[in-house]
Design an enzyme around this catalytic site. Sequence first.
Site, PDB file in Angstrom:
ATOM      1  N   HIS A   1      43.217  64.875  40.371  1.00  0.00           N
ATOM      2  CA  HIS A   1      42.587  66.181  40.669  1.00  0.00           C
ATOM      3  C   HIS A   1      43.322  66.807  41.857  1.00  0.00           C
ATOM      4  O   HIS A   1      44.532  66.984  41.813  1.00  0.00           O
ATOM      5  CB  HIS A   1      41.088  65.934  40.900  1.00  0.00           C
ATOM      6  CG  HIS A   1      40.228  67.161  40.994  1.00  0.00           C
ATOM      7  ND1 HIS A   1      40.589  68.385  40.499  1.00  0.00           N
ATOM      8  CD2 HIS A   1      38.982  67.343  41.534  1.00  0.00           C
ATOM      9  CE1 HIS A   1      39.618  69.265  40.731  1.00  0.00           C
ATOM     10  NE2 HIS A   1      38.639  68.657  41.369  1.00  0.00           N
TER      11      HIS A   1
ATOM     12  N   SER B   1      35.562  68.038  41.279  1.00  0.00           N
ATOM     13  CA  SER B   1      34.985  68.398  42.591  1.00  0.00           C
ATOM     14  C   SER B   1      33.745  69.275  42.429  1.00  0.00           C
ATOM     15  O   SER B   1      32.752  69.118  43.156  1.00  0.00           O
ATOM     16  CB  SER B   1      36.022  69.084  43.476  1.00  0.00           C
ATOM     17  OG  SER B   1      36.622  70.179  42.812  1.00  0.00           O
TER      18      SER B   1
ATOM     19  N   HIS C   1      46.560  69.412  31.896  1.00  0.00           N
ATOM     20  CA  HIS C   1      45.217  69.856  32.307  1.00  0.00           C
ATOM     21  C   HIS C   1      44.202  69.451  31.249  1.00  0.00           C
ATOM     22  O   HIS C   1      44.519  69.422  30.057  1.00  0.00           O
ATOM     23  CB  HIS C   1      45.168  71.373  32.517  1.00  0.00           C
ATOM     24  CG  HIS C   1      44.017  71.792  33.369  1.00  0.00           C
ATOM     25  ND1 HIS C   1      42.776  72.069  32.846  1.00  0.00           N
ATOM     26  CD2 HIS C   1      43.900  71.938  34.705  1.00  0.00           C
ATOM     27  CE1 HIS C   1      41.959  72.395  33.841  1.00  0.00           C
ATOM     28  NE2 HIS C   1      42.616  72.320  34.988  1.00  0.00           N
TER      29      HIS C   1
ATOM     30  N   ARG D   1      47.016  80.293  38.002  1.00  0.00           N
ATOM     31  CA  ARG D   1      47.115  80.045  39.454  1.00  0.00           C
ATOM     32  C   ARG D   1      48.548  79.627  39.812  1.00  0.00           C
ATOM     33  O   ARG D   1      49.043  79.952  40.884  1.00  0.00           O
ATOM     34  CB  ARG D   1      46.105  78.969  39.878  1.00  0.00           C
ATOM     35  CG  ARG D   1      44.661  79.359  39.565  1.00  0.00           C
ATOM     36  CD  ARG D   1      43.709  78.198  39.765  1.00  0.00           C
ATOM     37  NE  ARG D   1      44.020  77.078  38.892  1.00  0.00           N
ATOM     38  CZ  ARG D   1      43.414  75.891  38.931  1.00  0.00           C
ATOM     39  NH1 ARG D   1      42.443  75.689  39.820  1.00  0.00           N
ATOM     40  NH2 ARG D   1      43.748  74.921  38.094  1.00  0.00           N
TER      41      ARG D   1
ATOM     42  N   ASP E   1      48.688  72.862  41.000  1.00  0.00           N
ATOM     43  CA  ASP E   1      49.278  72.025  42.048  1.00  0.00           C
ATOM     44  C   ASP E   1      50.801  71.952  41.969  1.00  0.00           C
ATOM     45  O   ASP E   1      51.448  71.479  42.905  1.00  0.00           O
ATOM     46  CB  ASP E   1      48.683  70.612  41.961  1.00  0.00           C
ATOM     47  CG  ASP E   1      47.177  70.635  42.137  1.00  0.00           C
ATOM     48  OD1 ASP E   1      46.715  71.336  43.047  1.00  0.00           O
ATOM     49  OD2 ASP E   1      46.458  69.990  41.348  1.00  0.00           O
TER      50      ASP E   1
HETATM   51  N1  HAX Z   1      52.530  63.320  32.747  1.00  0.00           N
HETATM   52  C1  HAX Z   1      52.548  62.246  31.895  1.00  0.00           C
HETATM   53  N2  HAX Z   1      51.596  61.995  31.006  1.00  0.00           N
HETATM   54  C2  HAX Z   1      50.575  62.882  30.928  1.00  0.00           C
HETATM   55  C3  HAX Z   1      50.510  64.022  31.732  1.00  0.00           C
HETATM   56  C4  HAX Z   1      51.527  64.208  32.687  1.00  0.00           C
HETATM   57  N3  HAX Z   1      51.516  65.241  33.534  1.00  0.00           N
HETATM   58  N4  HAX Z   1      49.388  64.700  31.416  1.00  0.00           N
HETATM   59  C5  HAX Z   1      48.764  64.006  30.455  1.00  0.00           C
HETATM   60  N5  HAX Z   1      49.483  62.892  30.153  1.00  0.00           N
HETATM   61  C6  HAX Z   1      49.123  61.808  29.237  1.00  0.00           C
HETATM   62  C7  HAX Z   1      47.803  61.199  29.678  1.00  0.00           C
HETATM   63  O1  HAX Z   1      48.010  60.282  30.760  1.00  0.00           O
HETATM   64  C8  HAX Z   1      47.314  60.576  28.396  1.00  0.00           C
HETATM   65  O2  HAX Z   1      48.062  59.384  28.197  1.00  0.00           O
HETATM   66  P1  HAX Z   1      47.354  58.047  27.600  1.00  0.00           P
HETATM   67  O3  HAX Z   1      46.755  58.463  26.288  1.00  0.00           O
HETATM   68  O4  HAX Z   1      48.494  57.091  27.478  1.00  0.00           O
HETATM   69  O5  HAX Z   1      46.321  57.656  28.602  1.00  0.00           O
HETATM   70  C9  HAX Z   1      47.765  61.591  27.358  1.00  0.00           C
HETATM   71  O6  HAX Z   1      48.850  62.336  27.955  1.00  0.00           O
HETATM   72  C10 HAX Z   1      46.675  62.552  26.917  1.00  0.00           C
HETATM   73  O7  HAX Z   1      46.154  63.188  28.064  1.00  0.00           O
HETATM   74  P2  HAX Z   1      45.582  64.690  27.967  1.00  0.00           P
HETATM   75  O8  HAX Z   1      44.449  64.655  27.012  1.00  0.00           O
HETATM   76  O9  HAX Z   1      46.695  65.638  27.705  1.00  0.00           O
HETATM   77  O10 HAX Z   1      45.103  64.959  29.457  1.00  0.00           O
HETATM   78  P3  HAX Z   1      43.714  64.570  30.139  1.00  0.00           P
HETATM   79  O11 HAX Z   1      42.727  65.647  29.867  1.00  0.00           O
HETATM   80  O12 HAX Z   1      43.308  63.174  29.814  1.00  0.00           O
HETATM   81  O13 HAX Z   1      44.128  64.559  31.685  1.00  0.00           O
HETATM   82  C11 HAX Z   1      45.159  65.357  33.639  1.00  0.00           C
HETATM   83  C12 HAX Z   1      44.384  65.748  32.382  1.00  0.00           C
HETATM   84  C13 HAX Z   1      45.257  66.581  34.524  1.00  0.00           C
HETATM   85  C14 HAX Z   1      44.412  64.256  34.386  1.00  0.00           C
HETATM   86  C15 HAX Z   1      46.579  64.899  33.220  1.00  0.00           C
HETATM   87  O14 HAX Z   1      47.255  65.948  32.568  1.00  0.00           O
HETATM   88  C16 HAX Z   1      47.402  64.379  34.376  1.00  0.00           C
HETATM   89  O15 HAX Z   1      47.281  63.207  34.732  1.00  0.00           O
HETATM   90  N6  HAX Z   1      48.253  65.261  35.014  1.00  0.00           N
HETATM   91  C17 HAX Z   1      49.014  64.877  36.187  1.00  0.00           C
HETATM   92  C18 HAX Z   1      48.144  64.908  37.422  1.00  0.00           C
HETATM   93  C19 HAX Z   1      47.784  66.321  37.802  1.00  0.00           C
HETATM   94  O16 HAX Z   1      48.622  67.210  37.861  1.00  0.00           O
HETATM   95  N7  HAX Z   1      46.514  66.550  38.112  1.00  0.00           N
HETATM   96  C20 HAX Z   1      46.012  67.859  38.541  1.00  0.00           C
HETATM   97  C21 HAX Z   1      45.275  68.594  37.446  1.00  0.00           C
HETATM   98  C22 HAX Z   1      44.756  69.945  37.885  1.00  0.00           C
HETATM   99  C23 HAX Z   1      43.730  69.770  38.934  1.00  0.00           C
HETATM  100  O17 HAX Z   1      42.649  69.266  38.765  1.00  0.00           O
HETATM  101  N8  HAX Z   1      44.087  70.170  40.113  1.00  0.00           N
HETATM  102  O18 HAX Z   1      43.302  69.916  41.171  1.00  0.00           O
END
Ligand code: HAX
Length: 436
Positions: free
Chosen positions: A271, A241, A318, A327, A373
């Site tokens: 996000h 964002s 994250h 947070r 979140d």
């Molecule tokens: N559950 C299951 N698998 C997860 C995971 C979770 N909560 N978090 C990461 N992973 C997986 C990823 O999907 C990725 O899998 P693949 O290689 O098979 O694609 C692997 O672990 C490596 O990911 P990472 O390097 O640890 O994490 P990223 O930096 O790629 O992504 C995310 C960060 C926040 C997008 C991710 O942790 C996620 O999808 N979390 C769940 C959604 C979420 O809570 N989002 C909010 C984040 C905070 C925010 O911005 N708030 O607004």
Amino acid sequence: MDPLKQKFNEKASALRQEVRALLKEHGNTKVDEVVLKQIYGGARGVKTMVWETSQLDPIEGIRFRGYSIPQLRELLPKGPDGKEPRPEGLFWLMLVGEIPTEDEVKWLTDQWTSRSQVPEHTFRVLDSVPTSTHPMTQFALAISSMQTGSCFARRYDEGIQKSEYWDPTYEDTMNLIARLPRVAAYIYRRTYHNGDHIAPDISQDWAGNFAHMLGIESDDFKNLMRLYLTIHADHEGGNASAHTTHLVGSTLSDAYLSLTGGMTALAGPLHGLANQEVIRWIFKMLDALGTTNPSKEQIADYVNSTLAAGQVIPGYGHAVLRQPDPRFMAQKRFAEEYIKDDDIVNVVWKIFDVVPPILEGLGKVKNPWPNVDAHSGSLLVHYGLKEYSFYTVLFGVSRALGVLSALCWSRALGFPLERPKSVTTEWVKSFLEETA
Ligand code: HAX
């Protein structure tokens, strides 16, 4: 010139000189290297922009102008009962780098009250879409519709000098933030309460009045809103964002259009939308288990079934953080202090015990800990705000404080159009061949 604007102008003029000198002397100094997996991997860790308002450390979490969340709770002026910080104070801090006095924050509340009139046509735009429209879509529509009043767009048309860009950006920022609670509350009441709107109460602070317009008058909920709107405001510049607002703003789109872009990025489930997904997932789990008091074993089974279905556990993980998000911890502290024995809060705490080892066991998740979140929905449900598809709008109202104060800095420092370089896989293959 108002006192905040004057202070900002002084600070910005000084930093502008400093940056000019710094670039003259060190403009070609190498600060980082990029490897191929970063190019394919969402530019994780690649330093690409300057963001003055906050900085994120993977272990310590966010610091706003150097202050941690517990420090802000100590130092920022508080709401009427002296318990939780007022988001107005954080905005002041992010904009000018100083903890404001009580009087300065009072002045800012009054400023925002005096600028809070939402144009009539914005309500008409909102009324023209079905109430089934997602609240974040409504929020983005409302913000872009207010662009008709952009001071920056008008002054740009008139032929403003580049050195003055910051001035109408400051005015747009102040006007926009002042109006967001009214707009958000309007969306909430039309979507979930048959359009039974509640008039603003201008005797209250920014967050207190917002809670009032939502229709939740409890003093504790007002404190939750003060804390919530403070801790969600900024998370350095690289999150989607913030970065989107920055990118759109770099084209000299005004604050309204830039924030609209930022809000559509916030609306994605990886996000900001994760805050609705968390509570939706918890409700689905409780439904499936037929209890509001599941055991840790039951939760673990449900987590495993979510993962087996190829879905992420919302609220966990994250891109930068490698510890429980401060947070999240701030909201946990709030629940411990204000809320005694609430079913959903207890479930959130059990999930906090259960999920990290399971994610760690997958061997690929870089951060198994909860993010911001994971906790917020349970607190909102406790106070009766159960309509979870609205939650990301609350996040958006807060995020505006950070990304718009940062936009003022981008204008003041004269940042250019953002235009990083992309490559094709063909290019990557030839590059690797040449360097082999
Ligand atoms: N559950 C299951 N698998 C997860 C995971 C979770 N909560 N978090 C990461 N992973 C997986 C990823 O999907 C990725 O899998 P693949 O290689 O098979 O694609 C692997 O672990 C490596 O990911 P990472 O390097 O640890 O994490 P990223 O930096 O790629 O992504 C995310 C960060 C926040 C997008 C991710 O942790 C996620 O999808 N979390 C769940 C959604 C979420 O809570 N989002 C909010 C984040 C905070 C925010 O911005 N708030 O607004």
